[in-house]
Every structure is written in structure tokens, then in C-alpha cells.
Design an enzyme around this catalytic site. Structure first.
Site, PDB file in Angstrom:
ATOM      1  N   CYS A  47       0.844  -1.206   0.000  1.00 31.37           N
ATOM      2  CA  CYS A  47       0.000   0.000   0.000  1.00 31.37           C
ATOM      3  C   CYS A  47       0.875   1.250   0.000  1.00 31.37           C
ATOM      4  O   CYS A  47       1.994   1.234   0.520  1.00 31.37           O
ATOM      5  CB  CYS A  47      -0.887  -0.022   1.247  1.00 31.37           C
TER       6      CYS A  47
ATOM      7  N   SER B 216       0.482   3.754   1.787  1.00 31.76           N
ATOM      8  CA  SER B 216       0.632   4.283   3.156  1.00 31.76           C
ATOM      9  C   SER B 216       1.981   3.894   3.775  1.00 31.76           C
ATOM     10  O   SER B 216       2.558   4.672   4.538  1.00 31.76           O
ATOM     11  CB  SER B 216      -0.507   3.810   4.045  1.00 31.76           C
TER      12      SER B 216
ATOM     13  N   HIS C  74       4.521   6.270   2.801  1.00 30.03           N
ATOM     14  CA  HIS C  74       4.468   7.521   3.577  1.00 30.03           C
ATOM     15  C   HIS C  74       5.419   7.469   4.789  1.00 30.03           C
ATOM     16  O   HIS C  74       5.845   8.506   5.277  1.00 30.03           O
ATOM     17  CB  HIS C  74       3.050   7.800   4.084  1.00 30.03           C
TER      18      HIS C  74
ATOM     19  N   HIS D 280       0.703  -3.441   6.344  1.00 35.41           N
ATOM     20  CA  HIS D 280      -0.548  -3.413   7.126  1.00 35.41           C
ATOM     21  C   HIS D 280      -1.706  -4.011   6.330  1.00 35.41           C
ATOM     22  O   HIS D 280      -2.852  -3.766   6.647  1.00 35.41           O
ATOM     23  CB  HIS D 280      -0.879  -1.964   7.509  1.00 35.41           C
TER      24      HIS D 280
ATOM     25  N   CYS E 142      -6.895  -3.763   3.607  1.00 34.45           N
ATOM     26  CA  CYS E 142      -6.855  -2.300   3.477  1.00 34.45           C
ATOM     27  C   CYS E 142      -7.490  -1.833   2.183  1.00 34.45           C
ATOM     28  O   CYS E 142      -8.509  -1.167   2.197  1.00 34.45           O
ATOM     29  CB  CYS E 142      -5.431  -1.745   3.611  1.00 34.45           C
TER      30      CYS E 142
HETATM   31  N1  LIG Z   1      -8.034   6.772   4.271  1.00 35.23           N
HETATM   32  C1  LIG Z   1      -7.629   5.524   4.396  1.00 35.23           C
HETATM   33  O1  LIG Z   1      -8.203   4.731   5.170  1.00 35.23           O
HETATM   34  C2  LIG Z   1      -6.486   5.031   3.565  1.00 35.23           C
HETATM   35  C3  LIG Z   1      -6.135   3.679   3.558  1.00 35.23           C
HETATM   36  C4  LIG Z   1      -5.104   3.246   2.713  1.00 35.23           C
HETATM   37  C5  LIG Z   1      -4.437   4.140   1.910  1.00 35.23           C
HETATM   38  N2  LIG Z   1      -4.783   5.455   1.958  1.00 35.23           N
HETATM   39  C6  LIG Z   1      -4.130   6.455   1.109  1.00 35.23           C
HETATM   40  O2  LIG Z   1      -4.738   6.428  -0.178  1.00 35.23           O
HETATM   41  C7  LIG Z   1      -3.818   6.969  -1.137  1.00 35.23           C
HETATM   42  C8  LIG Z   1      -3.724   6.059  -2.350  1.00 35.23           C
HETATM   43  O3  LIG Z   1      -3.079   4.843  -2.003  1.00 35.23           O
HETATM   44  P1  LIG Z   1      -2.687   3.778  -3.128  1.00 35.23           P
HETATM   45  O4  LIG Z   1      -2.020   2.651  -2.413  1.00 35.23           O
HETATM   46  O5  LIG Z   1      -3.830   3.513  -3.999  1.00 35.23           O
HETATM   47  O6  LIG Z   1      -1.576   4.622  -3.938  1.00 35.23           O
HETATM   48  P2  LIG Z   1      -0.906   4.391  -5.385  1.00 35.23           P
HETATM   49  O7  LIG Z   1       0.412   5.042  -5.354  1.00 35.23           O
HETATM   50  O8  LIG Z   1      -1.002   2.943  -5.748  1.00 35.23           O
HETATM   51  O9  LIG Z   1      -1.900   5.170  -6.384  1.00 35.23           O
HETATM   52  C9  LIG Z   1      -1.976   6.572  -6.471  1.00 35.23           C
HETATM   53  C10 LIG Z   1      -2.432   6.944  -7.876  1.00 35.23           C
HETATM   54  O10 LIG Z   1      -2.674   8.366  -7.924  1.00 35.23           O
HETATM   55  C11 LIG Z   1      -2.260   8.837  -9.208  1.00 35.23           C
HETATM   56  N3  LIG Z   1      -2.107  10.298  -9.128  1.00 35.23           N
HETATM   57  C12 LIG Z   1      -1.089  11.020  -8.587  1.00 35.23           C
HETATM   58  N4  LIG Z   1      -1.347  12.337  -8.672  1.00 35.23           N
HETATM   59  C13 LIG Z   1      -2.556  12.461  -9.287  1.00 35.23           C
HETATM   60  C14 LIG Z   1      -3.378  13.566  -9.664  1.00 35.23           C
HETATM   61  N5  LIG Z   1      -3.005  14.824  -9.404  1.00 35.23           N
HETATM   62  N6  LIG Z   1      -4.559  13.310 -10.279  1.00 35.23           N
HETATM   63  C15 LIG Z   1      -4.964  12.050 -10.536  1.00 35.23           C
HETATM   64  N7  LIG Z   1      -4.226  10.957 -10.203  1.00 35.23           N
HETATM   65  C16 LIG Z   1      -3.038  11.161  -9.583  1.00 35.23           C
HETATM   66  C17 LIG Z   1      -1.002   8.040  -9.482  1.00 35.23           C
HETATM   67  O11 LIG Z   1      -0.693   8.033 -10.870  1.00 35.23           O
HETATM   68  C18 LIG Z   1      -1.399   6.658  -8.973  1.00 35.23           C
HETATM   69  O12 LIG Z   1      -2.005   5.889  -9.992  1.00 35.23           O
HETATM   70  C19 LIG Z   1      -2.495   7.151  -0.382  1.00 35.23           C
HETATM   71  O13 LIG Z   1      -2.397   8.486   0.095  1.00 35.23           O
HETATM   72  C20 LIG Z   1      -2.675   6.220   0.808  1.00 35.23           C
HETATM   73  O14 LIG Z   1      -1.851   6.562   1.900  1.00 35.23           O
HETATM   74  C21 LIG Z   1      -5.792   5.905   2.757  1.00 35.23           C
HETATM   75 ZN   LIG Z   2      -3.250   0.663   3.173  1.00 35.20          ZN
END
Ligand SMILES: NC(=O)c1ccc[n+]([C@@H]2O[C@H](COP(=O)([O-])OP(=O)(O)OC[C@H]3O[C@@H](n4cnc5c(N)ncnc54)[C@H](O)[C@@H]3O)[C@@H](O)[C@H]2O)c1
Ligand SMILES: [Zn+2]
Ligand SMILES: [Zn+2]
Length: 368
Positions: A40, A42, A45, A61, A167
């Protein structure tokens, strides 16, 4: 016991694969042999400091595995049981759990503190205690976790697929279905198609949205979004704005979910510009804790009754929703095979994160 784990020792460093010491489970804890763990964003981060923690840490996680032992007082699971780990523990007893907000359980306060719930470390290396991401640390062959994070599932479950239900599935799917409360016929925009965004797209499809517009600058991500049910794609917000205006004859989207790699303050203003009256902006991506600014028209927020809503674990209820998502997969109603675009060994974890950053995966998964 000794186990092999991926440890992050300092900001900006690579994950170090090494033998570490793992203590036996204490009261209310479970020893788990991991089968798979999702990569993930996260956990990345932790590397950048966007989620600031006291390193060193065993990352991971999003995992599933087999119970290999239990500590005193654990009666809900026994050795040999198949389980999925929830990245949020849920005690079932605190004021928030009692109100049905189990994703906001008081135990959640411990998920980025490092040690276990009793304040002591289970993992040790180089004379130091190692923190566990979300109390889990699934980038390890074995781990010890609190019972509150353990969800027992059907023994026939394919655990190599089930890991991502810890997740990315509930987070993305739930952001649309639960947090935004999308209805059949709605128009939904998903900004960012990683593991979380792909599941937001499948959530919108499951909810019966009539338009699902996926935004991602990466061509491969836009292609994959169509596989998960997107009806349209755009490479950026300007393109998306023109498209959604045209499709909805100016009424705009009912919801826009932000699932980008980071939550940048400017994204909220962009998302607000894509939703119409009573439109909802859902912030699922994680922003830096010191970023206190957020753009957008306050005038329109009031006059169009728009709203901005955070979403944690897709407002889901781990103990109820994790087994249900797994059953949806076995019934052919949830795409997990298409989600897991590449598998890695634990030794290849840094390659997995390189691939995530280069936009080559929807979700990479470590197979133990
Ligand atoms: N709120 C929660 O409970 C929770 C849980 C897990 C992950 N997250 C968060 O969710 C986010 C996404 O996680 P992921 O694992 O899918 O990440 P990831 O890196 O796999 O995917 C992110 C995507 O966003 C795209 N992107 C980047 N900038 C962009 C923009 N300006 N416009 C459109 N697309 C854009 C990238 O090309 C990529 O495809 C992270 O910040 C992660 O920490 C939140
Ligand atoms: Zn996650
Ligand atoms: Zn609770």
C-alpha cells in the site's frame, strides 16, 4: 523466534530485509504466519515522512495468513485458523465501536505509535525495539498482532488474494459506497487509480453509478480503470471538468473521491469544482499532518450545499465487511485477480515500491 522482515531504519532509505527477533504473543495477542501482504502507498508515507513515526519500523498493514499460536486469553482463534488482518483494530467496546463507528475505534490511536498496545515491542533487531505499521508489520514471515486486528475467515479462503481486503478493498470501495453513500444513477469521479482508486471505481460500479470518470495521468492506470467499471477516463482535472460538464449537462458529479498518492491541499479545490449541488468530496488519500490549508470556493460550498468528508478504511466495519468482501470475490462479484497486477518475494519489496511509484502496478503483493 527468528523471522525475516523488511525494516525501515531511516527516512528516505530502502527497506532492509533481515533476520529479526520476534517475541511470543502476550495476553490478547496472536502469532501469525503471513501468506501475503499488499504494498500500500501508506507504507511509503513512512519512507517519506508523510506519516511521521519513530523509526525503525517493520512495515506492512495489508496481510492475511494462518494463526501459528495465541497468547493467554485469546479464545476467538486457534492455531491453524485462516485470518485477514484489519489495518484498524476494533475493540467492539469503546464509545465509538458501541456507536457502530468501529473504523474509528479508540485503539486506532495506537496504529502509528510503533509498539504494541501494552507499550512494549515484539520485534527486535540491532539492540532496538522495532515499531509495527498499524500494530501489524506484515512485511515479515511471522508477526505478533492484537486480537482486535484479527478477522477469522473461511478456511477455504484464498489468502494470497484476501490480503488486499485488509486495506485497499474496503478503503476504496467503502469510500464510495459508505462514506459518499453513492446511489444508483449517480455520477462519480475517482481521482487517482492505484489500489485504493481501483476499488473506488469498483464500488461505484457496485452501487450502480451511471457515470464513473477515472482521472489518472498514467495511461496504463486509465486502461485498468475501464476494467474495473469506469465509463470514462481523463488524464487531468481540466479534461475531467470538460467531460463531466458535458456528460451531466452542467449538473456535475454527485461525488468525487480523492485517492491520489498524497492528499495535496489543491486537490480539494479541484474536486469541489467537479461536483454539483449537494456534491460530496471524499478525501481518502492521506495528507501531511502539518498541511493545514485547503482550497475551494466557500461561497459555492454554502450556496450549493457541497461537502468535504474524510474517509478512514472507507467508513467500513472490519469484522463485518472483511468476510463479506471475501465472499463477494468467491462469488465473482469483486475483482481481486485484476487488482493484483504483480507478485514479489519479500526480498523484492524495494522493486515492488519502485514499480508502484513508476505507475506499473495497480496493487503489488508480496507472496511469502
Ligand atoms: N483513508 C484511508 O483509510 C487510507 C487507507 C489506505 C491508503 N490510503 C491512502 O490512499 C492513497 C492512495 O493509495 P494507493 O495505495 O492507492 O496509492 P498508489 O500510489 O497505488 O496510487 C496513487 C495513484 O494516484 C495517481 N495520481 C497522482 N497524482 C494524481 C493527480 N493529481 N490526479 C490524478 N491521479 C493522480 C497516481 O498516478 C497513482 O495511480 C495514499 O495516500 C494512501 O496513503 C488511505
Ligand atoms: Zn493501506
Ligand atoms: Zn473500539
Amino acid at each position: 523466534m527468528r523471522t525475516k522482515a523488511a525494516v525501515l531504519w531511516g527516512l528516505g532509505e530502502k527497506w532492509q530485509i533481515e533476520e529479526v527477533e520476534l517475541d511470543a504473543p502476550k495476553e490478547g495477542e496472536v502469532l501469525l504466519k503471513l501468506v501475503a501482504s499488499g504494498l500500500c502507498h501508506s507504507d511509503y508515507h513512512l519512507v517519506t515522512g508523510d506519516i511521521p513515526v519513530g523509526l525503525p519500523y517493520v512495515g506492512g498493514h495489508e496481510g492475511a495468513g494462518i494463526v501459528a499460536g495465541v497468547g493467554p486469553g485469546v479464545t476467538d482463534v486457534a492455531e491453524g485458523d485462516s485470518v485477514v488482518l484489519s489495518f484498524l483494530p476494533a475493540c467492539g467496546k469503546c464509545a465509538h465501536c458501541a456507536r457502530g463507528m468501529t473504523n474509528l475505534c479508540d485503539l486506532g490511536a495506537h496504529i502509528i505509535q510503533g509498539p504494541q498496545l501494552d507499550g512494549t515491542y515484539r520485534f527486535h533487531a540491532r539492540g532496538q525495539g522495532l515499531g509495527q505499521m498499524c500494530l501489524l508489520g506484515t512485511f515479515s514471515e511471522y508477526t505478533v498482532v492484537p486480537m482486535a486486528s484479527v478477522i477469522k475467515v473461511d478456511p477455504a479462503s484464498p489468502l494470497d488474494r484476501a490480503a488486499v481486503i485488509g486495506c485497499c478493498v474496503p478503503t476504496g470501495y467503502g469510500s464510495v459506497v459508505k462514506t459518499a453513500g453513492v446511489h444508483p444513477g449517480d455520477a462519480v469521479v475517482v481521482m487517482g487509480i492505484g489500489g485504493i482508486g481501483a476499488n473506488a471505481v469498483q464500488g461505484a460500479k457496485g452501487a450502480g453509478a451511471r457515470y464513473i470518470l477515472a482521472i489518472d495521468p498514467v495511461e496504463y492506470k486509465r486502461q485498468k480503470a475501464l476494467e474495473f467499471g469506469a465509463t470514462h477516463t481523463a488524464a487531468n482535472v481540466a479534461e475531467a471538468q470538460a467531460l463531466i460538464t458535458d456528460l451531466t449537462r452542467g449538473i456535475m458529479a454527485d461525488a468525487c473521491v480523492i485517492t491520489t498518492d498524497n492528499a495535496e491541499s489543491g486537490y480539494v479545490a479541484e474536486a469541489l469544482s467537479l461536483v454539483g449541488r449537494r456534491g460530496k468530496v471524499i478525501v481518502t488519500a492521506i495528507g501531511h499532518p502539518t498541511d493545514l490549508t485547503m482550497g475551494g470556493s466557500l461561497f459555492e460550498l454554502t450556496l450549493y450545499e457541497k461537502s468535504i468528508h474524510g474517509s478512514l478504511f472507507g467508513s467500513s466495519n472490519p469484522r463485518h465487511d472483511i468476510p463479506r468482501y471475501l465472499e463477494m470475490y468467491t462469488l465473482g462479484q469483486l475483482k481481486l485477480d485484476e487488482l493484483i497486477t504483480q507478485e514479489y518475494t519479500l526480498d523484492e519489496i524495494n522493486q515492488g515500491y519502485e514499480d508502484m511509484l513508476a505507475g506499473r502496478n495497480i496493487r503489488g503483493v508480496i507472496r511469502f
